[in-house]
Write a protein that holds these residues in place. Structure first.
Motif, PDB file in Angstrom:
ATOM      1  N   ASN A  73       0.811  -1.213  -0.021  1.00 36.44           N
ATOM      2  CA  ASN A  73      -0.053  -0.003   0.058  1.00 36.44           C
ATOM      3  C   ASN A  73       0.832   1.338   0.027  1.00 36.44           C
ATOM      4  O   ASN A  73       2.088   1.130   0.536  1.00 36.44           O
ATOM      5  N   VAL A  74       0.253   2.156  -0.381  1.00 39.00           N
ATOM      6  CA  VAL A  74       0.782   3.582  -0.567  1.00 39.00           C
ATOM      7  C   VAL A  74      -0.272   4.429  -0.034  1.00 39.00           C
ATOM      8  O   VAL A  74      -1.341   4.256  -0.600  1.00 39.00           O
ATOM      9  N   GLY A  75       0.218   5.621   0.479  1.00 35.74           N
ATOM     10  CA  GLY A  75      -0.871   6.609   1.097  1.00 35.74           C
ATOM     11  C   GLY A  75      -0.188   8.036   1.125  1.00 35.74           C
ATOM     12  O   GLY A  75       0.987   8.188   1.048  1.00 35.74           O
ATOM     13  N   TYR A  76      -1.208   8.973   1.440  1.00 38.59           N
ATOM     14  CA  TYR A  76      -1.013  10.389   1.886  1.00 38.59           C
ATOM     15  C   TYR A  76      -1.240  10.666   3.124  1.00 38.59           C
ATOM     16  O   TYR A  76      -2.480  10.621   3.351  1.00 38.59           O
ATOM     17  N   ALA A  77      -0.741  11.311   4.050  1.00 36.83           N
ATOM     18  CA  ALA A  77      -1.032  11.816   5.241  1.00 36.83           C
ATOM     19  C   ALA A  77      -1.690  13.266   5.098  1.00 36.83           C
ATOM     20  O   ALA A  77      -0.831  14.133   4.678  1.00 36.83           O
ATOM     21  N   PHE A  78      -2.783  13.406   5.719  1.00 36.78           N
ATOM     22  CA  PHE A  78      -3.360  14.660   5.594  1.00 36.78           C
ATOM     23  C   PHE A  78      -3.039  15.430   6.703  1.00 36.78           C
ATOM     24  O   PHE A  78      -3.434  16.668   6.940  1.00 36.78           O
ATOM     25  N   THR A  79      -2.286  14.998   7.874  1.00 37.46           N
ATOM     26  CA  THR A  79      -1.705  15.526   8.929  1.00 37.46           C
ATOM     27  C   THR A  79      -0.430  15.574   9.086  1.00 37.46           C
ATOM     28  O   THR A  79       0.227  14.836   8.492  1.00 37.46           O
ATOM     29  N   GLU A  80       0.120  16.653   9.834  1.00 37.80           N
ATOM     30  CA  GLU A  80       1.568  16.832  10.351  1.00 37.80           C
ATOM     31  C   GLU A  80       2.066  15.353  11.083  1.00 37.80           C
ATOM     32  O   GLU A  80       1.095  15.117  11.985  1.00 37.80           O
ATOM     33  N   GLU A  81       3.211  15.106  10.961  1.00 36.47           N
ATOM     34  CA  GLU A  81       3.771  14.070  12.020  1.00 36.47           C
ATOM     35  C   GLU A  81       3.396  14.539  13.576  1.00 36.47           C
ATOM     36  O   GLU A  81       4.035  15.432  13.895  1.00 36.47           O
ATOM     37  N   SER A  82       2.612  13.856  14.338  1.00 40.73           N
ATOM     38  CA  SER A  82       2.091  14.046  15.574  1.00 40.73           C
ATOM     39  C   SER A  82       1.468  12.674  16.134  1.00 40.73           C
ATOM     40  O   SER A  82       1.805  11.751  15.578  1.00 40.73           O
ATOM     41  N   ARG A  83       1.129  12.841  17.561  1.00 35.84           N
ATOM     42  CA  ARG A  83       0.341  11.661  17.824  1.00 35.84           C
ATOM     43  C   ARG A  83      -0.772  11.364  16.951  1.00 35.84           C
ATOM     44  O   ARG A  83      -1.078  10.091  16.746  1.00 35.84           O
ATOM     45  N   PHE A  84      -1.429  11.793  16.497  1.00 31.12           N
ATOM     46  CA  PHE A  84      -2.711  11.744  15.360  1.00 31.12           C
ATOM     47  C   PHE A  84      -2.254  11.650  14.050  1.00 31.12           C
ATOM     48  O   PHE A  84      -1.714  12.849  13.670  1.00 31.12           O
ATOM     49  N   GLN A  85      -2.856  10.660  13.518  1.00 28.91           N
ATOM     50  CA  GLN A  85      -2.536  10.625  11.886  1.00 28.91           C
ATOM     51  C   GLN A  85      -3.947  10.266  11.243  1.00 28.91           C
ATOM     52  O   GLN A  85      -4.623   9.430  11.557  1.00 28.91           O
ATOM     53  N   LEU A  86      -4.029  11.014  10.261  1.00 30.23           N
ATOM     54  CA  LEU A  86      -5.211  10.710   9.186  1.00 30.23           C
ATOM     55  C   LEU A  86      -4.523  10.813   7.875  1.00 30.23           C
ATOM     56  O   LEU A  86      -3.926  11.297   7.108  1.00 30.23           O
ATOM     57  N   ILE A  87      -4.727   9.177   7.330  1.00 23.17           N
ATOM     58  CA  ILE A  87      -3.753   8.666   6.135  1.00 23.17           C
ATOM     59  C   ILE A  87      -5.168   8.400   5.023  1.00 23.17           C
ATOM     60  O   ILE A  87      -6.023   7.527   5.535  1.00 23.17           O
ATOM     61  N   HIS A  88      -5.060   8.917   3.972  1.00 24.69           N
ATOM     62  CA  HIS A  88      -5.669   8.195   2.704  1.00 24.69           C
ATOM     63  C   HIS A  88      -4.868   7.524   2.011  1.00 24.69           C
ATOM     64  O   HIS A  88      -3.720   7.651   1.546  1.00 24.69           O
ATOM     65  N   TYR A  89      -5.337   6.066   1.687  1.00 21.21           N
ATOM     66  CA  TYR A  89      -4.356   5.175   1.216  1.00 21.21           C
ATOM     67  C   TYR A  89      -5.109   4.027   0.167  1.00 21.21           C
ATOM     68  O   TYR A  89      -6.300   3.991   0.348  1.00 21.21           O
TER      69      TYR A  89
END
Length: 404
Positions: A73-89
């Motif tokens: 899989n490959v994805g793109y993170a909508f959030t900056e690197e932090s405790r919380f992440q939201l990724i579309h993959y």
């Protein structure tokens, strides 16, 4: 990860409905593991899933289907690197499908089973019972991943709680047809998965002695099913030749000299039983590993590891030519199947070489050679025959992968 999906066998259910029978249950449950790495806003990884449907009872037979899939899989993170992440993959991979209708009672005596093995039918597409290399036919997924990291006291790693929501499907029509019936919908459907794992937070990413590697592993187990083969010969069947080979994956984390991780691989032997039947002897192993880095010099290292986990053994004796549905549904007894499972343990010694592939040394290619000894902690009986001696053996394996 664990989860559920809404796959449904529409065509088979219509056949049951035409005969006044209740349809199969339309969900399957998922168990799997994966690896993921983030570089800037892009995410890449791999996942291995096993999916098992709910079982249905019909005229003294148990019906159900199982599938497994290996996805990159490959994805793109909508959030900056932090405790919380939201990724579309999105994911692309290969899979296996098993549909079976077998009598609920199991054989108690191996000679009697081999003399009269027909206890239902088993249909398999990309039959990994004959080896993991038989995975095939493209499968895809698209979805979103949410995760949150919780600190672990005194550790550079963190605990990541993960949820995935999306849709899985087979992009090519007609690829999951068996005995004249389409099982395409068994590989499609919306899914929800939740899980947890270890992660190295971005604030610790460049900590020198903490990393996680992902490897494909393959090797040979120095054992033969001699006692089982003698029973096959007495029944007029051909023996299984050679030694079992494995193919699987291994995920290893390290913090300073401490090593930990998980490993899963599939052993397989197969061949022709006679002019009308074929057979396979298969075993899946899943280990939780822990160990210590004994020696490290430049890009080379020697590791001592130990593992404890789960193993199973499965023998299939199947008729090569079966009729299409609905005749197959009316005349059901063609194949035989024996299985058992239990605990396994192993010590292992690994030799590793890491080669950096970028000038900034963000990712290493990792090559390993491992030697070890597997020990069966159960009898692993097929009918009444003890197969622990076959499961207990030395092995050598080779791995290739990446480590950030």
């Amino acid at each position: 990860m664990i989860g559920t999906s809404g796959a449904e066998l529409n065509q088979f259910n219509r056949m049951l409905s035409d005969r006044g029978l209740s349809p199969l249950r339309n969900r399957y449950h998922t168990l799997g593991l994966g690896y993921q790495n983030r570089l800037n806003d892009f995410v890449f990884g791999a996942e291995l899933y096993h999916n098992r449907s709910n079982q249905s009872d019909l005229d003294g037979y148990r019906l159900g289907h199982r599938s497994s899939r290996f996805l990159l899989n490959v994805g793109y993170a909508f959030t900056e690197e932090s405790r919380f992440q939201l990724i579309h993959y999105m994911s692309l991979g290969v899979g296996f499908l098993n549909f079976q209708m077998l009598k609920e009672t199991e054989a108690q005596n191996l000679p009697d089973f081999l003399a009269n093995p027909e206890r239902g039918f088993i249909l398999r597409e990309n039959d990994i019972q004959r080896g993991t290399m038989r995975y095939g036919d493209f499968l895809t997924e698209i979805g979103f991943q949410l995760s949150y990291d919780f600190d672990l006291p005194g550790r550079k790693e963190a605990l990541a709680v993960i949820a995935k929501l999306g849709y899985a499907f087979s992009p090519i029509e007609g690829k999951w047809t068996m005995s004249g019936m389409s099982f395409q919908n068994a590989q499609s459907g919306a899914f929800l998965r939740v899980g947890a794992g270890l992660t190295i937070p971005d604030r610790n990413f460049f900590y020198k002695d903490a990393s996680m590697s992902f490897q494909l592993v393959s090797g040979i187990h120095f054992t033969k099913p001699n006692t089982f083969n003698s029973q096959l010969v007495q029944a007029g069947l051909e023996p299984l030749e050679g030694m079992p080979r494995n193919l699987g994956l291994k995920i290893t984390g390290e913090n300073e000299k401490l090593l930990y991780g998980v490993e899963v691989f599939n052993l397989a032997m197969d061949g022709d039983a006679n002019s009308l039947k074929s057979h396979s002897l298969n075993s899946l192993r899943i280990y939780a590993n822990a160990g210590w880095k004994l020696i490290e010099y430049r890009n080379m290292a020697i590791h001592g590891m130990g593992g404890i986990g789960y193993g199973n053994i499965r023998y299939t004796l199947s008729t090569d030519e079966k009729p299409d549905f609905p005749e197959l549904f009316q005349q059901r007894d063609y194949d035989g199947y024996l299985k058992n499972s239990g605990l396994m343990a192993k010590p292992e010694l690994s030799f590793e070489y890491a080669y950096p592939i970028t000038k900034r040394k963000l990712i290493d290619l990792v090559f390993t050679t491992s030697i070890g000894y597997e020990l069966a902690l159960a009898n692993y009986r097929l009918a009444e025959l003890d197969m622990a001696g076959f499961m207990t053996a030395p092995y050598v394996s080779f791995g290739f992968g990446i480590r950030p």
